[in-house]
Motif scaffolding. Structure first.
Motif, PDB file in Angstrom:
ATOM      1  N   ALA A 392       0.836  -1.211   0.000  1.00 49.21           N
ATOM      2  CA  ALA A 392       0.000   0.000   0.000  1.00 49.21           C
ATOM      3  C   ALA A 392       0.865   1.253   0.000  1.00 49.21           C
ATOM      4  CB  ALA A 392      -0.930  -0.014   1.209  1.00 49.21           C
ATOM      5  N   LYS A 393       1.937   1.245   0.765  1.00 51.86           N
ATOM      6  CA  LYS A 393       2.829   2.412   0.798  1.00 51.86           C
ATOM      7  C   LYS A 393       3.558   2.581  -0.532  1.00 51.86           C
ATOM      8  CE  LYS A 393       3.438   2.396   5.808  1.00 51.86           C
ATOM      9  NZ  LYS A 393       4.345   2.168   6.963  1.00 51.86           N
ATOM     10  N   TRP A 394       3.905   1.473  -1.169  1.00 53.48           N
ATOM     11  CA  TRP A 394       4.513   1.550  -2.505  1.00 53.48           C
ATOM     12  C   TRP A 394       3.549   2.219  -3.485  1.00 53.48           C
ATOM     13  CZ3 TRP A 394       8.865   0.493  -5.437  1.00 53.48           C
ATOM     14  CH2 TRP A 394       8.667   0.377  -6.817  1.00 53.48           C
ATOM     15  N   LEU A 395       2.305   1.734  -3.529  1.00 53.05           N
ATOM     16  CA  LEU A 395       1.326   2.290  -4.451  1.00 53.05           C
ATOM     17  C   LEU A 395       1.045   3.757  -4.138  1.00 53.05           C
ATOM     18  CD1 LEU A 395      -1.170  -0.706  -4.620  1.00 53.05           C
ATOM     19  CD2 LEU A 395       0.373   0.062  -6.436  1.00 53.05           C
ATOM     20  N   ALA A 396       0.938   4.091  -2.858  1.00 54.43           N
ATOM     21  CA  ALA A 396       0.684   5.479  -2.477  1.00 54.43           C
ATOM     22  C   ALA A 396       1.787   6.392  -2.998  1.00 54.43           C
ATOM     23  CB  ALA A 396       0.562   5.584  -0.961  1.00 54.43           C
ATOM     24  N   GLU A 397       3.044   5.955  -2.856  1.00 49.94           N
ATOM     25  CA  GLU A 397       4.163   6.786  -3.321  1.00 49.94           C
ATOM     26  C   GLU A 397       4.192   6.869  -4.838  1.00 49.94           C
ATOM     27  OE1 GLU A 397       9.035   7.115  -2.861  1.00 49.94           O
ATOM     28  OE2 GLU A 397       7.871   5.938  -1.422  1.00 49.94           O
ATOM     29  N   VAL A 398       3.926   5.773  -5.519  1.00 55.57           N
ATOM     30  CA  VAL A 398       3.892   5.782  -6.982  1.00 55.57           C
ATOM     31  C   VAL A 398       2.866   6.795  -7.487  1.00 55.57           C
ATOM     32  CG1 VAL A 398       3.152   4.433  -8.986  1.00 55.57           C
ATOM     33  CG2 VAL A 398       4.750   3.444  -7.333  1.00 55.57           C
ATOM     34  N   PHE A 399       1.725   6.868  -6.820  1.00 54.23           N
ATOM     35  CA  PHE A 399       0.645   7.749  -7.270  1.00 54.23           C
ATOM     36  C   PHE A 399       0.711   9.136  -6.615  1.00 54.23           C
ATOM     37  CE2 PHE A 399      -1.419   3.557  -8.224  1.00 54.23           C
ATOM     38  CZ  PHE A 399      -1.467   3.732  -9.601  1.00 54.23           C
ATOM     39  N   SER A 406       9.907   4.647   0.268  1.00 55.11           N
ATOM     40  CA  SER A 406      11.329   4.958   0.084  1.00 55.11           C
ATOM     41  C   SER A 406      12.017   5.184   1.418  1.00 55.11           C
ATOM     42  CB  SER A 406      11.483   6.203  -0.790  1.00 55.11           C
ATOM     43  OG  SER A 406      11.102   5.926  -2.123  1.00 55.11           O
ATOM     44  N   GLU A 407      11.356   5.908   2.316  1.00 53.31           N
ATOM     45  CA  GLU A 407      11.978   6.259   3.587  1.00 53.31           C
ATOM     46  C   GLU A 407      12.081   5.064   4.532  1.00 53.31           C
ATOM     47  OE1 GLU A 407       9.417   9.360   4.843  1.00 53.31           O
ATOM     48  OE2 GLU A 407      10.260  10.863   3.465  1.00 53.31           O
ATOM     49  N   GLU A 408      11.107   4.170   4.471  1.00 57.79           N
ATOM     50  CA  GLU A 408      11.083   3.063   5.421  1.00 57.79           C
ATOM     51  C   GLU A 408      11.749   1.789   4.888  1.00 57.79           C
ATOM     52  OE1 GLU A 408       7.170   2.351   7.010  1.00 57.79           O
ATOM     53  OE2 GLU A 408       6.667   4.489   6.918  1.00 57.79           O
ATOM     54  N   PHE A 409      11.687   1.575   3.569  1.00 60.50           N
ATOM     55  CA  PHE A 409      12.121   0.291   3.032  1.00 60.50           C
ATOM     56  C   PHE A 409      13.205   0.391   1.962  1.00 60.50           C
ATOM     57  CE2 PHE A 409       7.525  -0.098   4.099  1.00 60.50           C
ATOM     58  CZ  PHE A 409       7.687  -0.809   5.266  1.00 60.50           C
ATOM     59  N   GLY A 410      13.479   1.592   1.455  1.00 61.20           N
ATOM     60  CA  GLY A 410      14.582   1.720   0.518  1.00 61.20           C
ATOM     61  C   GLY A 410      14.206   1.942  -0.931  1.00 61.20           C
ATOM     62  N   TYR A 412      12.916   1.729  -4.829  1.00 61.58           N
ATOM     63  CA  TYR A 412      12.891   0.782  -5.943  1.00 61.58           C
ATOM     64  C   TYR A 412      13.790  -0.442  -5.717  1.00 61.58           C
ATOM     65  CZ  TYR A 412      13.395  -1.155 -10.633  1.00 61.58           C
ATOM     66  OH  TYR A 412      13.428  -2.000 -11.702  1.00 61.58           O
ATOM     67  N   PRO A 413      15.032  -0.277  -5.230  1.00 58.70           N
ATOM     68  CA  PRO A 413      15.869  -1.474  -5.036  1.00 58.70           C
ATOM     69  C   PRO A 413      15.226  -2.521  -4.135  1.00 58.70           C
ATOM     70  CG  PRO A 413      17.213   0.502  -4.911  1.00 58.70           C
ATOM     71  CD  PRO A 413      15.788   0.970  -4.932  1.00 58.70           C
ATOM     72  N   ARG A 414      14.502  -2.058  -3.112  1.00 57.52           N
ATOM     73  CA  ARG A 414      13.837  -3.011  -2.210  1.00 57.52           C
ATOM     74  C   ARG A 414      12.736  -3.779  -2.951  1.00 57.52           C
ATOM     75  NH1 ARG A 414      13.594  -5.973   2.622  1.00 57.52           N
ATOM     76  NH2 ARG A 414      11.408  -6.526   2.893  1.00 57.52           N
ATOM     77  N   MET A 415      11.912  -3.059  -3.710  1.00 55.43           N
ATOM     78  CA  MET A 415      10.845  -3.744  -4.434  1.00 55.43           C
ATOM     79  C   MET A 415      11.417  -4.701  -5.478  1.00 55.43           C
ATOM     80  SD  MET A 415       7.658  -4.361  -4.841  1.00 55.43           S
ATOM     81  CE  MET A 415       6.718  -3.105  -3.971  1.00 55.43           C
ATOM     82  N   LEU A 416      12.470  -4.275  -6.164  1.00 60.16           N
ATOM     83  CA  LEU A 416      13.108  -5.147  -7.150  1.00 60.16           C
ATOM     84  C   LEU A 416      13.596  -6.438  -6.508  1.00 60.16           C
ATOM     85  CD1 LEU A 416      14.249  -5.624 -10.008  1.00 60.16           C
ATOM     86  CD2 LEU A 416      16.313  -4.403  -9.271  1.00 60.16           C
ATOM     87  N   SER A 417      14.168  -6.339  -5.303  1.00 54.85           N
ATOM     88  CA  SER A 417      14.712  -7.520  -4.631  1.00 54.85           C
ATOM     89  C   SER A 417      13.639  -8.552  -4.308  1.00 54.85           C
ATOM     90  CB  SER A 417      15.429  -7.113  -3.342  1.00 54.85           C
ATOM     91  OG  SER A 417      14.503  -6.684  -2.346  1.00 54.85           O
ATOM     92  N   GLN A 418      12.383  -8.109  -4.216  1.00 55.75           N
ATOM     93  CA  GLN A 418      11.301  -9.032  -3.893  1.00 55.75           C
ATOM     94  C   GLN A 418      10.886  -9.884  -5.098  1.00 55.75           C
ATOM     95  OE1 GLN A 418      10.275  -9.089  -0.463  1.00 55.75           O
ATOM     96  NE2 GLN A 418      12.179  -7.922  -0.626  1.00 55.75           N
ATOM     97  N   HIS A 479      19.167   0.431  -9.777  1.00 56.06           N
ATOM     98  CA  HIS A 479      19.011   1.726  -9.117  1.00 56.06           C
ATOM     99  C   HIS A 479      18.078   2.668  -9.842  1.00 56.06           C
ATOM    100  CE1 HIS A 479      22.062   0.513  -6.332  1.00 56.06           C
ATOM    101  NE2 HIS A 479      22.948   0.335  -7.297  1.00 56.06           N
ATOM    102  N   MET A 480      17.047   2.122 -10.447  1.00 54.57           N
ATOM    103  CA  MET A 480      16.043   2.972 -11.068  1.00 54.57           C
ATOM    104  C   MET A 480      15.292   3.749  -9.985  1.00 54.57           C
ATOM    105  SD  MET A 480      16.074   2.683 -14.359  1.00 54.57           S
ATOM    106  CE  MET A 480      14.432   3.168 -14.904  1.00 54.57           C
ATOM    107  N   PRO A 481      14.848   4.952 -10.296  1.00 55.85           N
ATOM    108  CA  PRO A 481      14.060   5.716  -9.319  1.00 55.85           C
ATOM    109  C   PRO A 481      12.670   5.116  -9.154  1.00 55.85           C
ATOM    110  CG  PRO A 481      14.131   6.864 -11.412  1.00 55.85           C
ATOM    111  CD  PRO A 481      15.068   5.702 -11.543  1.00 55.85           C
ATOM    112  N   MET A 482      11.980   5.526  -8.119  1.00 56.10           N
ATOM    113  CA  MET A 482      10.599   5.092  -7.930  1.00 56.10           C
ATOM    114  C   MET A 482       9.758   5.525  -9.132  1.00 56.10           C
ATOM    115  SD  MET A 482       9.737   3.517  -5.007  1.00 56.10           S
ATOM    116  CE  MET A 482       8.024   3.965  -4.732  1.00 56.10           C
ATOM    117  N   PRO A 483       8.871   4.648  -9.612  1.00 52.11           N
ATOM    118  CA  PRO A 483       7.935   5.085 -10.664  1.00 52.11           C
ATOM    119  C   PRO A 483       7.075   6.245 -10.156  1.00 52.11           C
ATOM    120  CG  PRO A 483       7.873   2.703 -10.384  1.00 52.11           C
ATOM    121  CD  PRO A 483       8.663   3.245  -9.236  1.00 52.11           C
ATOM    122  N   HIS A 484       6.684   7.072 -11.071  1.00 50.76           N
ATOM    123  CA  HIS A 484       5.868   8.247 -10.731  1.00 50.76           C
ATOM    124  C   HIS A 484       4.690   8.278 -11.678  1.00 50.76           C
ATOM    125  CE1 HIS A 484       5.101  12.470  -9.526  1.00 50.76           C
ATOM    126  NE2 HIS A 484       4.754  12.610 -10.791  1.00 50.76           N
TER     127      HIS A 484
END
Length: 592
Positions: A392-399, A406-410, A412-418, A479-484
């Motif tokens: 939910a926090k990923w989607l909230a930041e994307v939108f 980003s602040e809590e989990f790191g 794009y690299p964190r999501m990629l690792s999953q 190291h791609m940035p967060m999608p926007h």
């Protein structure tokens, strides 16, 4: 009051009041003058009169204000006096206004805020319902709006509960002018806890505590039935759905029991939630994690039978029949927060309903749909307990929402690792998108064509990237940035991103660029523009143009930070010499 005040306390309050009056009389900014009069001078005057009555003594002696900024010094002194036990609660109200003014009007507000926090560090977090006045909030570190966006907090705050403040959610002293009373209505819904025994679970409900948010009736209408008797049909839904609805009740009116034993700790999330005050839209303050609530005399606020202490809802409109708790009257009196300007375009995050809406959706998806699906259940069988909240926090930041992921989990690299090595299939991807969109509908996210187009487009795009990046032979850029994603964003044309199967670029380290000498002036046209390859330009095209002087100049600080930590370019770190050139350009004025 817990301790008897002394004559010296009377002198101290009198000194604070006199200095506040001097500030008010000397003020030139009418807004500040009015705030001092309504939220500092008035409550200090009330506190002084209360104290004089209690001590049978009178203030004496001349007042000498300390040197320095008089407003800041008064805020400091009021905060120090506020630490003394037994003084009238109006002192806290005045202290809250002084802290707000002193920090908000100074360029060094963050340093001042840190000093005030240190002064009040010994006080426990608490909310006090002042007699016929605001909620006095001490050391509450997290407050959000209804979208989940952080709101500024101070060590001492006064939150409006009369509904008339012009600076909601903060108090501006309006309660003293509108004749607000904190008394309960004798005609309120009775305090009675009802028990409804079902096949799998027993539901406990106290209508006298309910704040009528509609969370239960809107989301599980077969169990919680509007305009029907009995209100609760305990066998009308699955056990997991019932438990979810009970735990989501913001007022604490609902509970459940299994085999005759109430599951109080489970309803209260076993104490795992963080303390938070949510300012709901056109409704109450919603409190979680058991922030202590006391009455105007400092005693534990009396609650109805069975009411949760971990979560509760406080009236914000001034008309509740069960003050200080919300009884749903905000709906009947049409209480409204200030409306944003009509020409302000909401972000997708805001239009969706913010972080609470995305969390509601992801919880439904991972708690209800994923476990019963044979394609998806094996993929998520070992997911962490907070996985729905993370997504939910990923989607909230994307939108375009807060950068919590980003602040809590790191980021794009964190999501990629999953996704690395998971070997996701197209069939699984299709099912994931289908069930996510179903969850969005069921969770009540907007159903208009524009939102569904944007949300569906990102779901399709993002899930395809996940499949691509999950293959065993993939080499996705790390190291791609967060999608926007906003109303005007598309994924870009083919070739605008680095593919997970693309061979390493021979130009990754920009070895063919001539660097300026140590004494040579650095300019964008001659040196900086050449450092960025077409691949870099394409990968960042969603955010800005790396070949545009204006764009790079505007984002230079952020670009330098990414170059230093190796997250830009996405497919290889720049040599230090190249980073040094970019830093020289920035420090010497960013010449064209």
């Amino acid at each position: 009051m817990s301790e008897s005040p002394s004559p010296s306390d009377l002198d101290t309050l009198a000194a604070l009041l006199q200095r506040a009056r001097e500030l008010q009389e000397a003020g030139t900014d009418q807004r500040i003058v009015e705030r001092l009069a309504r939220s500092v001078v008035r409550p200090l005057d009330v506190a002084l009169r209360r104290l004089a009555h209690d001590t049978a003594a009178t203030a004496r002696g001349a007042v000498h204000a300390p040197p320095g900024d008089p407003l800041w010094q008064l805020a400091l002194d009021a905060t120090r006096v506020r630490l003394r036990p037994g003084l009238p609660t109006e002192l806290q109200e005045a202290t809250a206004a002084l802290q707000d003014l002193a920090c908000g009007l100074d360029a060094d507000g963050e340093r001042r805020l840190a000093e005030l926090r240190q002064l009040q560090a010994s006080l426990p977090a608490a909310i006090q319902s002042q007699h016929d006045g605001p909620y006095l909030v001490t050391n509450a570190e997290r407050m959000t709006d209804w979208l989940g966006r952080p709101l500024p907090t101070l060590p001492q705050m006064a939150l409006c509960r009369c509904g008339a403040s012009a600076m909601k959610p903060f108090c501006d002293g309006a309660h003293a002018e509108v004749g607000f009373t904190g008394a309960k209505d004798p005609e309120r819904v009775p305090d009675r806890r009802d028990t409804y025994v079902g096949q799998q679970v027993t539901i406990l409900d106290n209508r006298g505590t309910c704040q009528h948010s509609g969370f239960c009736t809107d989301r599980l209408a077969t169990v919680f039935r509007l305009n029907e008797e009995p209100f609760v049909a305990p066998s009308g839904g699955r056990m997991d759905e019932i438990i979810r609805a009970v735990r989501d009740c913001p007022s604490g009116a609902l509970g459940y029991a299994i085999d005759g034993r109430e599951a109080r700790n489970q309803v209260d999330y076993d104490g795992r939630r963080e303390p938070r005050i949510e300012v709901s839209k056109d409704g109450p303050y919603r409190i979680t994690a058991g922030i202590p609530l006391v009455d105007g005399d400092g005693n534990d606020e009396q609650r109805n039978e069975g009411a949760s202490r971990e979560h509760y809802a406080l009236c914000r409109c001034g008309h509740s029949q069960n003050k200080p708790f919300c009884s749903g009257m905000h709906w009947y009196v049409q209480f409204k927060d200030p409306v944003r300007r009509s020409d302000d375009e909401p972000t997708i995050f805001e239009w969706a309903g913010g972080l609470p809406a995305f969390t509601r959706m992801t919880r439904l998806f991972y708690e209800k749909y994923v476990p019963q699906d044979p394609l998806l259940a094996p993929l998520f069988a070992t997911m962490s307990a907070d996985h729905p909240q993370r997504v939910a926090k990923w989607l909230a930041e994307v939108f375009c929402g807060p950068k919590h992921y980003s602040e809590e989990f790191g980021g794009y690299p964190r999501m990629l690792s999953q996704h690395l090595g998971k070997g996701l299939t197209e069939e699984q991807r299709t099912r994931w998108v289908t069930l996510l969109l179903q969850s969005a509908r069921e969770a009540g996210l907007p159903n208009d064509a524009e939102f569904r187009s944007a949300f569906g487009a990102y779901s399709e795009w993002g899930s395809r990237l996940a499949v691509e990046n999950s293959q065993t032979d993939a080499r996705p850029p790390e190291h791609m940035p967060m999608p926007h994603w906003d109303w005007h964003t598309a994924a870009g044309p083919p070739g605008s991103r680095v593919l997970a199967f693309a061979p390493p670029a021979p130009e990754a380290q920009v070895t063919d660029v001539a660097l300026p000498g140590q004494d040579e002036p650095v300019s964008f046209e001659s040196h900086i523009n050449a450092l960025f390859r077409s691949r870099d330009k394409q990968s960042m095209s969603f955010a800005f143009d790396l070949w545009s002087y204006d764009d790079v100049r505007r984002h230079a600080d952020a670009i330098l930070a990414r170059l230093r930590d190796g997250t830009m370019p996405c497919d290889g770190r720049w040599p230090d010499a190249k980073v040094d050139v970019f830093e020289r350009w920035l420090e010497t004025g960013k010449a064209r």
